[in-house]
Design a protein around this motif. Structure first.
Motif, short mmCIF file in Angstrom:
data_model
loop_
_atom_site.label_atom_id
_atom_site.label_comp_id
_atom_site.label_asym_id
_atom_site.label_seq_id
_atom_site.Cartn_x
_atom_site.Cartn_y
_atom_site.Cartn_z
N SER A 69 10.34 5.77 -0.45
CA SER A 69 9.16 6.39 -1.04
C SER A 69 8.58 7.50 -0.18
CB SER A 69 8.09 5.33 -1.33
OG SER A 69 7.78 4.58 -0.17
N THR A 70 8.60 7.36 1.16
CA THR A 70 8.07 8.42 2.01
C THR A 70 8.99 9.63 2.00
OG1 THR A 70 7.09 6.72 3.44
CG2 THR A 70 7.17 8.96 4.30
N CYS A 71 10.29 9.40 2.05
CA CYS A 71 11.25 10.50 1.96
C CYS A 71 11.14 11.21 0.62
CB CYS A 71 12.67 9.99 2.19
SG CYS A 71 13.03 9.58 3.92
N TYR A 72 10.83 10.46 -0.42
CA TYR A 72 10.65 11.05 -1.75
C TYR A 72 9.50 12.05 -1.73
CZ TYR A 72 9.61 11.25 -6.78
OH TYR A 72 9.35 11.66 -8.07
N LEU A 73 8.36 11.65 -1.19
CA LEU A 73 7.20 12.54 -1.13
C LEU A 73 7.50 13.77 -0.26
CD1 LEU A 73 4.34 9.91 -0.70
CD2 LEU A 73 4.84 11.27 -2.75
N PHE A 74 8.21 13.55 0.83
CA PHE A 74 8.60 14.66 1.70
C PHE A 74 9.49 15.66 0.97
CE2 PHE A 74 12.49 15.60 4.32
CZ PHE A 74 12.01 16.76 4.91
N ALA A 75 10.50 15.17 0.27
CA ALA A 75 11.44 16.06 -0.40
C ALA A 75 10.78 16.86 -1.51
CB ALA A 75 12.61 15.26 -0.96
N LEU A 76 9.74 16.31 -2.14
CA LEU A 76 9.04 17.06 -3.18
C LEU A 76 8.44 18.35 -2.62
CD1 LEU A 76 7.19 14.31 -5.25
CD2 LEU A 76 9.44 15.32 -5.63
N ALA A 117 0.71 11.60 12.25
CA ALA A 117 0.10 12.26 11.09
C ALA A 117 -1.22 11.59 10.78
CB ALA A 117 1.04 12.15 9.88
N LYS A 118 -2.24 12.37 10.56
CA LYS A 118 -3.57 11.84 10.27
C LYS A 118 -3.86 11.97 8.78
CE LYS A 118 -5.46 12.72 14.86
NZ LYS A 118 -6.56 13.34 15.63
N PRO A 119 -3.87 10.85 8.06
CA PRO A 119 -4.12 10.90 6.61
C PRO A 119 -5.48 11.51 6.32
CG PRO A 119 -3.27 8.75 7.28
CD PRO A 119 -3.59 9.48 8.53
N VAL A 120 -5.52 12.31 5.26
CA VAL A 120 -6.76 12.94 4.82
C VAL A 120 -7.32 12.10 3.68
CG1 VAL A 120 -7.82 14.99 3.83
CG2 VAL A 120 -5.95 15.22 5.48
N PRO A 121 -8.58 11.66 3.77
CA PRO A 121 -9.15 10.85 2.69
C PRO A 121 -9.13 11.59 1.36
CG PRO A 121 -10.54 10.79 4.64
CD PRO A 121 -9.52 11.85 4.89
N ASP A 122 -8.91 10.84 0.30
CA ASP A 122 -8.90 11.40 -1.05
C ASP A 122 -10.30 11.88 -1.41
OD1 ASP A 122 -8.64 12.03 -3.72
OD2 ASP A 122 -7.33 10.33 -4.15
N MET A 134 3.57 2.76 -4.53
CA MET A 134 2.15 2.52 -4.70
C MET A 134 1.46 2.09 -3.40
SD MET A 134 2.17 3.23 -7.86
CE MET A 134 0.47 2.84 -8.28
N LEU A 135 2.20 1.93 -2.32
CA LEU A 135 1.65 1.39 -1.08
C LEU A 135 1.47 2.47 -0.02
CD1 LEU A 135 3.87 -1.81 -0.85
CD2 LEU A 135 1.53 -1.65 -1.73
N GLY A 136 0.33 2.47 0.65
CA GLY A 136 0.10 3.37 1.78
C GLY A 136 0.29 4.83 1.44
N VAL A 137 -0.16 5.25 0.26
CA VAL A 137 0.13 6.60 -0.21
C VAL A 137 -0.45 7.68 0.69
CG1 VAL A 137 -0.17 8.21 -2.13
CG2 VAL A 137 0.36 5.81 -2.59
N ALA A 138 -1.70 7.50 1.14
CA ALA A 138 -2.33 8.52 1.97
C ALA A 138 -1.55 8.75 3.26
CB ALA A 138 -3.77 8.12 2.28
N ALA A 139 -1.14 7.67 3.91
CA ALA A 139 -0.37 7.80 5.14
C ALA A 139 0.98 8.46 4.87
CB ALA A 139 -0.16 6.42 5.78
N LYS A 140 1.63 8.07 3.78
CA LYS A 140 2.94 8.64 3.46
C LYS A 140 2.85 10.13 3.17
CE LYS A 140 4.83 4.32 1.65
NZ LYS A 140 5.28 3.58 0.44
#
Length: 261
Positions: free
Chosen positions: A107-114, A254-259, A78-84
């Motif tokens: 959690s970041t590796c999880y999003l990457f692997a998806l 990496a530059k997070p994109v605003p939701d 739940m933390l830093g989702v945009a950056a991750k």
């Protein structure tokens, strides 16, 4: 390991987390459950720890800042989702069809692997959340670490197992803290498991958002010299960026994109 050494390790574990089970302690102490329970009773009698059902707890509640790096996987999601998510996209761009990859828990590796779920790649992981998701939603080739499930970090591990018979061109992992001395973790089990996997990969790629610089985690995991590439977000400071460059690390911002919502 002597009794004094076991007690020292138990107290070190509780400096970074409020509670540890007997099984958690077995992963970092070479002793039987009965021996560990006797040690817990002795430490409880001295007031060093509190004996609780299934394990031990810190004698006093720790400062929340001290535990910021020891959050469970479900909370970290739940933390830093945009950056991750931005870091995950940059990491996915480094993967080629046919690659053999090791992807660590986190959690970041999880999003990457998806992002690789339907790619033509081979993935070895110790992450139970990731394995379950790729099983349900992916077509990539998947290999799993063996052992018991440790729920707090969400990884599979067996203290008695040898290094996996899997060789990867790239090992993607996170870090709880990054300092000039290297990558650090709060959970000693993660360090032990990572040490085995490091010997099974050519290149190490760290996925770590900028919050990981300047925080504290007690257990050294690997020096900066072992890292080939580090992907972080644009919140990294100039001094931390320079620290990585001076260590010979390729840094991808990496530059997070605003939701849009």
């Amino acid at each position: 390991m002597t009794e004094t050494e076991r007690h020292r390790v138990m107290l070190e574990v509780l400096k970074d987390r409020p509670f540890a089970t007997v099984r958690d302690l077995q992963a970092v102490i070479d002793a039987s459950p009965a021996t560990i329970r006797r040690d817990i009773a002795k430490l409880h009698a001295t007031g060093s720890v509190r004996k609780v059902f299934g394990g031990i707890a810190a004698a006093e509640a720790a400062n929340p800042f001290d535990r910021v790096t020891a959050r469970p996987f479900t909370e970290n999601q739940m933390l830093g989702v945009a950056a991750k998510k931005a870091i995950a996209l940059e990491a996915a761009a480094l993967v080629h069809d046919g690659d053999a990859l090791i992807i660590h828990g986190g959690s970041t590796c999880y999003l990457f692997a998806l992002l690789l779920a339907e790619r033509n790649v081979r993935i070895f992981t110790n992450s139970m959340p990731l394995a379950a998701t790729l099983w349900q939603n992916g077509t990539c080739h998947l290999s799993l670490a063996g052992g018991e499930l440790y729920r707090e970090p969400g990884i599979l591990f067996s203290p008695q197992s040898s290094r996996p018979e899997f060789f990867a061109s790239k090992f993607f992992l996170g870090a709880q803290a990054i300092t000039p001395n290297g990558m650090h973790e709060s959970h000693p089990l993660v360090v032990r498991e990572t040490e085995q996997l490091l010997q099974r990969a050519d290149e190490v790629i760290v996925l770590a958002d900028s919050r990981k610089f300047g925080v504290r985690a007690r257990n050294p995991m690997m020096p900066l010299s072992r890292v080939g590439t580090l992907i972080t977000d644009d919140g990294i400071t100039d001094s931390n960026h320079r620290m990585l460059i001076d260590a010979g690390i390729r840094v991808i911002i990496a530059k997070p994109v605003p939701d849009a919502s």
